[in-house]
Motif scaffolding. Structure first.
Motif: not given
Length: 238
Positions: A62-87
């Motif tokens: 590692i030659e250099e470290r750079e910190f990138q701040p988080e977004d000033d908004y936050y998206i939390h998605l909750a979902i019931s999983p489907t039968k098809n795991s590939d989807r």
């Protein structure tokens, strides 16, 4: 720029495992002295150099470290999983690329699946983050009962939405969500939420929202919801 992932956050020099070394040296044809970029998935971007191009255990400095701040908004998605795991794998990949911050799988009345291979989904998240040049990995949560989730006081400060199919539920998420907020949006299974679940969400200050006139698959609805919230927050900058 190509982005790679490492958990070696406190070291100035680290060795890649055999799989990552082979990908870097054999597949991408990187050699000693080439500069590469890594992230730890927690906002750090590492500017690095390959000091040993061993295809079984490449050594990175590692030659250099750079910190990138988080977004000033936050998206939390909750979902019931489907039968098809590939989807579900496809969904997690696309949500990561678009810019979700947290995903919770929830068990609802008409859920088709209660067990998921979270380790495999985590790998999909890392791969999608690298591809889309993201230095923050979304948080992935195991299955949680819906009634427990909607009553959790942790979300009292969030804008909370429940997306479901109903001709009277015709106001789009784009018109209801406001920028610069934390959001929790619920997406049901293919059979949608039950009436009791919808009422429980209302009782806990969730707002109904639409994602358009078309009837969407669960994973498509998830992508549409996250993209809409990203659009709301990116339009404010124009």
């Amino acid at each position: 720029m190509q982005l790679f992932f490492t958990e070696h956050t406190n070291e100035n020099q680290f060795t890649l495992d055999a799989e990552e070394s082979k990908h870097l040296i054999k597949v991408l044809r990187k050699t000693q002295g080439d500069r590469v970029h890594f992230t730890n998935g927690k906002g750090c971007l590492y500017h690095c150099i390959i000091i040993d191009a061993n295809p079984k255990k490449a050594i990175i400095k590692i030659e250099e470290r750079e910190f990138q701040p988080e977004d000033d908004y936050y998206i939390h998605l909750a979902i019931s999983p489907t039968k098809n795991s590939d989807r579900m794998e496809w969904m997690v990949e696309k949500l990561t690329e678009i810019g979700v911050h947290e995903i919770t799988f929830m068990e609802s009345e008409f859920s088709e699946r209660s067990h998921l291979k979270l380790e495999r989904l985590e790998k999909k998240i890392i791969a999608a983050s690298k591809q889309s040049l993201k230095t923050w990995l979304p948080k992935l949560n195991p299955v949680r009962p819906m009634n427990e989730l909607v009553q959790d006081s942790e979300f009292n400060s969030y804008q909370r939405f429940i997306a479901y199919v109903d001709k009277e539920n015709d106001r789009h998420l784009f018109d209801k969500a406001k920028p610069d907020n934390a959001y929790l949006i619920l997406i049901g299974p293919e059979g949608d939420f039950s009436n009791q679940e919808i009422q429980l969400a209302f009782d806990n200050h969730f707002l109904p929202c639409s994602l358009g006139k078309s009837r969407l698959r669960s994973e498509t609805a998830a992508v549409a919801a996250v993209h809409t919230l990203q659009l709301i927050n990116n339009l404010k900058e124009l």
